[in-house]
Design a protein around this motif. Structure first.
Motif, PDB file in Angstrom:
ATOM      1  N   ASP A 142      -5.388  -0.408  -1.194  1.00  0.00           N
ATOM      2  CA  ASP A 142      -5.589   0.979  -1.635  1.00  0.00           C
ATOM      3  C   ASP A 142      -5.907   1.131  -3.118  1.00  0.00           C
ATOM      4  O   ASP A 142      -6.329   2.199  -3.556  1.00  0.00           O
ATOM      5  CB  ASP A 142      -4.355   1.826  -1.270  1.00  0.00           C
ATOM      6  CG  ASP A 142      -3.053   1.327  -1.898  1.00  0.00           C
ATOM      7  OD1 ASP A 142      -3.039   0.204  -2.462  1.00  0.00           O
ATOM      8  OD2 ASP A 142      -2.047   2.056  -1.818  1.00  0.00           O
ATOM      9  N   HIS A 154      -3.668  14.702  -7.681  1.00  0.00           N
ATOM     10  CA  HIS A 154      -3.031  15.822  -6.997  1.00  0.00           C
ATOM     11  C   HIS A 154      -1.563  15.970  -7.429  1.00  0.00           C
ATOM     12  O   HIS A 154      -1.085  17.079  -7.650  1.00  0.00           O
ATOM     13  CB  HIS A 154      -3.140  15.594  -5.485  1.00  0.00           C
ATOM     14  CG  HIS A 154      -2.777  16.811  -4.710  1.00  0.00           C
ATOM     15  ND1 HIS A 154      -3.598  17.912  -4.642  1.00  0.00           N
ATOM     16  CD2 HIS A 154      -1.674  17.117  -3.988  1.00  0.00           C
ATOM     17  CE1 HIS A 154      -3.019  18.832  -3.906  1.00  0.00           C
ATOM     18  NE2 HIS A 154      -1.843  18.379  -3.502  1.00  0.00           N
ATOM     19  N   ASN A 202      -7.084  10.185  -5.850  1.00  0.00           N
ATOM     20  CA  ASN A 202      -6.949  11.634  -5.651  1.00  0.00           C
ATOM     21  C   ASN A 202      -5.493  12.034  -5.429  1.00  0.00           C
ATOM     22  O   ASN A 202      -5.066  13.101  -5.857  1.00  0.00           O
ATOM     23  CB  ASN A 202      -7.814  12.103  -4.486  1.00  0.00           C
ATOM     24  CG  ASN A 202      -9.251  12.362  -4.940  1.00  0.00           C
ATOM     25  OD1 ASN A 202      -9.517  12.454  -6.146  1.00  0.00           O
ATOM     26  ND2 ASN A 202     -10.157  12.472  -4.006  1.00  0.00           N
ATOM     27  N   ARG A 203      -4.727  11.152  -4.769  1.00  0.00           N
ATOM     28  CA  ARG A 203      -3.316  11.457  -4.593  1.00  0.00           C
ATOM     29  C   ARG A 203      -2.601  11.530  -5.943  1.00  0.00           C
ATOM     30  O   ARG A 203      -1.741  12.371  -6.177  1.00  0.00           O
ATOM     31  CB  ARG A 203      -2.673  10.384  -3.703  1.00  0.00           C
ATOM     32  CG  ARG A 203      -1.741  11.030  -2.733  1.00  0.00           C
ATOM     33  CD  ARG A 203      -1.173  10.205  -1.635  1.00  0.00           C
ATOM     34  NE  ARG A 203      -0.549   8.991  -2.022  1.00  0.00           N
ATOM     35  CZ  ARG A 203      -0.810   7.820  -1.440  1.00  0.00           C
ATOM     36  NH1 ARG A 203      -1.717   7.739  -0.493  1.00  0.00           N
ATOM     37  NH2 ARG A 203      -0.182   6.744  -1.824  1.00  0.00           N
ATOM     38  N   ASP A 231       0.834  -1.204   0.000  1.00  0.00           N
ATOM     39  CA  ASP A 231       0.000   0.000   0.000  1.00  0.00           C
ATOM     40  C   ASP A 231       0.869   1.254   0.000  1.00  0.00           C
ATOM     41  O   ASP A 231       1.958   1.263   0.590  1.00  0.00           O
ATOM     42  CB  ASP A 231      -0.906   0.004   1.253  1.00  0.00           C
ATOM     43  CG  ASP A 231      -2.155  -0.838   1.036  1.00  0.00           C
ATOM     44  OD1 ASP A 231      -2.111  -1.762   0.194  1.00  0.00           O
ATOM     45  OD2 ASP A 231      -3.167  -0.564   1.709  1.00  0.00           O
ATOM     46  N   GLY A 232       0.369   2.291  -0.639  1.00  0.00           N
ATOM     47  CA  GLY A 232       1.104   3.550  -0.690  1.00  0.00           C
ATOM     48  C   GLY A 232       2.272   3.495  -1.670  1.00  0.00           C
ATOM     49  O   GLY A 232       3.187   4.305  -1.582  1.00  0.00           O
ATOM     50  N   LEU A 244     -10.912  16.394  -8.960  1.00  0.00           N
ATOM     51  CA  LEU A 244     -10.683  15.275  -8.040  1.00  0.00           C
ATOM     52  C   LEU A 244     -11.904  14.380  -8.025  1.00  0.00           C
ATOM     53  O   LEU A 244     -12.994  14.773  -8.445  1.00  0.00           O
ATOM     54  CB  LEU A 244     -10.407  15.807  -6.635  1.00  0.00           C
ATOM     55  CG  LEU A 244      -9.077  16.569  -6.455  1.00  0.00           C
ATOM     56  CD1 LEU A 244      -9.018  17.242  -5.092  1.00  0.00           C
ATOM     57  CD2 LEU A 244      -7.884  15.638  -6.620  1.00  0.00           C
ATOM     58  N   THR A 289      -9.068   3.123  -4.661  1.00  0.00           N
ATOM     59  CA  THR A 289      -9.781   3.922  -3.653  1.00  0.00           C
ATOM     60  C   THR A 289      -9.709   5.414  -3.998  1.00  0.00           C
ATOM     61  O   THR A 289      -8.793   5.859  -4.699  1.00  0.00           O
ATOM     62  CB  THR A 289      -9.162   3.738  -2.247  1.00  0.00           C
ATOM     63  OG1 THR A 289      -7.774   4.118  -2.317  1.00  0.00           O
ATOM     64  CG2 THR A 289      -9.271   2.287  -1.776  1.00  0.00           C
ATOM     65  N   ARG A 290     -10.680   6.159  -3.446  1.00  0.00           N
ATOM     66  CA  ARG A 290     -10.721   7.605  -3.689  1.00  0.00           C
ATOM     67  C   ARG A 290      -9.400   8.244  -3.242  1.00  0.00           C
ATOM     68  O   ARG A 290      -8.835   9.080  -3.933  1.00  0.00           O
ATOM     69  CB  ARG A 290     -11.892   8.208  -2.906  1.00  0.00           C
ATOM     70  CG  ARG A 290     -12.090   9.706  -3.174  1.00  0.00           C
ATOM     71  CD  ARG A 290     -12.997  10.332  -2.127  1.00  0.00           C
ATOM     72  NE  ARG A 290     -14.320   9.754  -2.129  1.00  0.00           N
ATOM     73  CZ  ARG A 290     -15.356  10.198  -2.829  1.00  0.00           C
ATOM     74  NH1 ARG A 290     -15.214  11.232  -3.626  1.00  0.00           N
ATOM     75  NH2 ARG A 290     -16.528   9.600  -2.742  1.00  0.00           N
ATOM     76  N   GLU A 291      -8.924   7.795  -2.072  1.00  0.00           N
ATOM     77  CA  GLU A 291      -7.728   8.416  -1.520  1.00  0.00           C
ATOM     78  C   GLU A 291      -6.523   8.266  -2.459  1.00  0.00           C
ATOM     79  O   GLU A 291      -5.828   9.236  -2.748  1.00  0.00           O
ATOM     80  CB  GLU A 291      -7.439   7.750  -0.174  1.00  0.00           C
ATOM     81  CG  GLU A 291      -6.444   8.512   0.648  1.00  0.00           C
ATOM     82  CD  GLU A 291      -5.896   7.665   1.782  1.00  0.00           C
ATOM     83  OE1 GLU A 291      -6.400   6.546   2.007  1.00  0.00           O
ATOM     84  OE2 GLU A 291      -4.939   8.137   2.410  1.00  0.00           O
ATOM     85  N   LEU A 292      -6.313   7.056  -2.949  1.00  0.00           N
ATOM     86  CA  LEU A 292      -5.127   6.836  -3.791  1.00  0.00           C
ATOM     87  C   LEU A 292      -5.277   7.545  -5.150  1.00  0.00           C
ATOM     88  O   LEU A 292      -4.334   8.172  -5.632  1.00  0.00           O
ATOM     89  CB  LEU A 292      -4.883   5.337  -4.009  1.00  0.00           C
ATOM     90  CG  LEU A 292      -3.578   5.023  -4.741  1.00  0.00           C
ATOM     91  CD1 LEU A 292      -2.360   5.476  -3.946  1.00  0.00           C
ATOM     92  CD2 LEU A 292      -3.451   3.540  -5.050  1.00  0.00           C
TER      93      LEU A 292
END
Ligand code: AMP
Ligand code: GLY
Length: 443
Positions: A418, A430, A426-427, A221-222, A442, A421-424
């Motif tokens: 991840d 970004h 959007n990263r 992840d990440g 986004l 997912t929205r978080e990944l």
């Protein structure tokens, strides 16, 4: 119609499913290096052996009276399996050996791009040993280089400065290891941006695009950890990616076209098969990471899951040279693919551990990869084991499906939570926003 699939991973399971859905109802045969129960269930004949032994595969294909072959992985392409099958009048999806060099030799590809002045080529040098390595590393600068073993390494022969290599000393040590193993290697400029996969069907003159996909090469992840064969991937319902502009997509497609044109000029042979350009969208436009001469794994799972038209028909058109855009239709649905892999993958994976897939709800979107069946038990053999694909109207819904399904697989496995997912996502958007100082929407 009798169709042969060569290979036995999740990608080939996806190919088998796509053939199985065809209204032409082909008989499916498989030449495999392992026992994939998923493919075996769909196949009329299943041969296990060394798929790089081209004569043996071709002999089996003739015994089965195969009328069309699809080569999944790159290794048999490198051995000239397409040449061998065509020589026995078996039309084949997958380029001949010379043309497959766009994947099998990174040095060949960079040199070809240079010769034909294809834009999007970065600074690189090919090395056979340690002479001048230090000088070139210093020229690219601290954190500014990537080192790649030449030849096929299953996506695992690449180390990136700042991520896998933290000093010139470590870099030199890696180059020394490659030299000691007898590998030549490429050192190239490190690019910063978002990677994406652009796959096309090719009949040698017509190139028909598939939906864009983003793969996740890092194990954890990440985007942490070592490079792998690909831990999962996603595609959007509009077949684009939210951090790419029209210009990015057009220039990537143009590079795909240019490499086919360069190969045609060089060898006067049609490139029949899948062209898979792996690109990176940077601050200043799109650049090429590499070409592959086959379907991506996992990308094949994303795109074939939403292929609405008859896959057999597309293959027929590719081998006869009359591939049309009309024959290729993808549903406007989002997909998220996640792979479950053994603990310790990719460096020291546990091998032959028992896993259970009984609780997975949608068998249509379950793909078996490096597994074996013994005494009614399913064993994960060490590489990527099982993939699931979530398909839905939008990416977040597709991710929820994929995550829920993969949680239902039991055993000493792990996956990336991840992906999709929205978080990944959007990263990623970004990052592009920062690089280009431009507004992107986004999720
Ligand atoms: P490859 O086997 O060439 O696809 O490389 C594996 C991974 O290494 C890619 O998916 C990228 O994440 C990374 N990589 C390869 N080439 C570069 C490059 N020139 N700049 C930055 N990252 C790269
Ligand atoms: N998606 C990575 C590969 O197929 O090589």
């Amino acid at each position: 119609m009798k169709i042969l699939i060569v290979g036995s991973g999740a990608r080939e399971h996806a190919l088998a499913k796509a053939l199985h859905r065809s209204p032409q109802q082909p008989e499916i045969y498989c030449c495999a290096s392992s026992n994939n129960p998923g493919i075996r269930n769909l196949a009329k004949g299943y041969w296990i052996g060394d798929i790089c032994q081209v004569e043996a595969v071709s002999k089996q294909a003739r015994q089965w009276q195969i009328e069309l072959a699809i080569i999944g992985p790159e290794a048999p392409l490198e051995q000239g399996l397409a040449d061998e099958l065509w020589a026995h009048a078996i039309p084949t999806i997958g380029p001949k050996k010379k043309l497959a060099q766009i994947e099998t030799s990174k040095a060949f590809t960079r040199n070809l791009l240079k010769k034909y002045h294809v834009k999007g080529s970065l600074e690189y040098r090919v090395f056979q040993g340690m002479a001048d390595v230090q000088e070139f590393l210093q020229h690219l600068g601290h954190d500014g280089y990537v080192i790649k073993a030449d030849g096929l390494m299953g996506g695992k022969g690449v180390k990136v400065a700042g991520e896998h290599l933290h000093s010139f000393q470590e870099a030199l040590q890696f180059c020394q290891e490659l030299t000691d193993l007898g590998h030549s290697f490429v050192i190239e400029e490190k690019l910063v941006g978002q990677e994406f996969s652009f796959l096309c069907f090719s009949d040698g003159t017509h190139l028909v695009p598939m939906p864009l996909v983003q793969d996740h090469k890092r194990a954890f992840d990440g985007d942490k950890g070592p490079n792998t064969g690909g831990m999962g991937s996603y595609s959007f319902a509009n077949h684009r990616l939210p951090f790419l502009s029209d210009t990015d997509i057009a220039s990537a497609f143009h590079m795909n076209e240019s490499i086919i044109d360069a190969l045609t000029a060089e060898y006067r042979e049609p490139y029949i098969g899948i062209l898979y350009g792996s690109f990176i969208a940077t601050k200043s436009g799109v650049q090429l990471i590499e070409f592959n001469a086959r379907f991506g794994d996992p990308e094949a799972l994303n795109v074939l899951a939403i292929l609405e038209s008859d896959f057999v028909r597309i293959c027929q058109q590719m081998v006869t040279g009359d591939l049309s855009h009309e024959a290729v239709r993808f549903a406007n649905l989002a997909t998220v693919c996640k792979y479950a892999v053994p603990q310790g993958y990719p460096d020291e994976p546990q091998k032959n551990v028992e896993i259970t897939i009984d609780a997975v709800q949608n068998r249509e979107q379950l793909y078996l990869a490096a597994v074996n069946e013994e005494d009614g038990k399913l064993l994960a053999t060490g590489s990527r084991a099982v993939a699931v694909v979530g398909v839905a109207d939008n990416i977040l819904a597709a991710e929820k499906i994929a995550e829920a399904e993969i949680q239902r697989i039991q055993g000493p496995l792990f996956h990336r939570q991840d992906i999709g997912t929205r978080e990944l996502i959007n990263r990623r958007i970004h990052q592009m926003q920062e690089l280009r100082q431009r507004d992107y929407r986004l999720l």
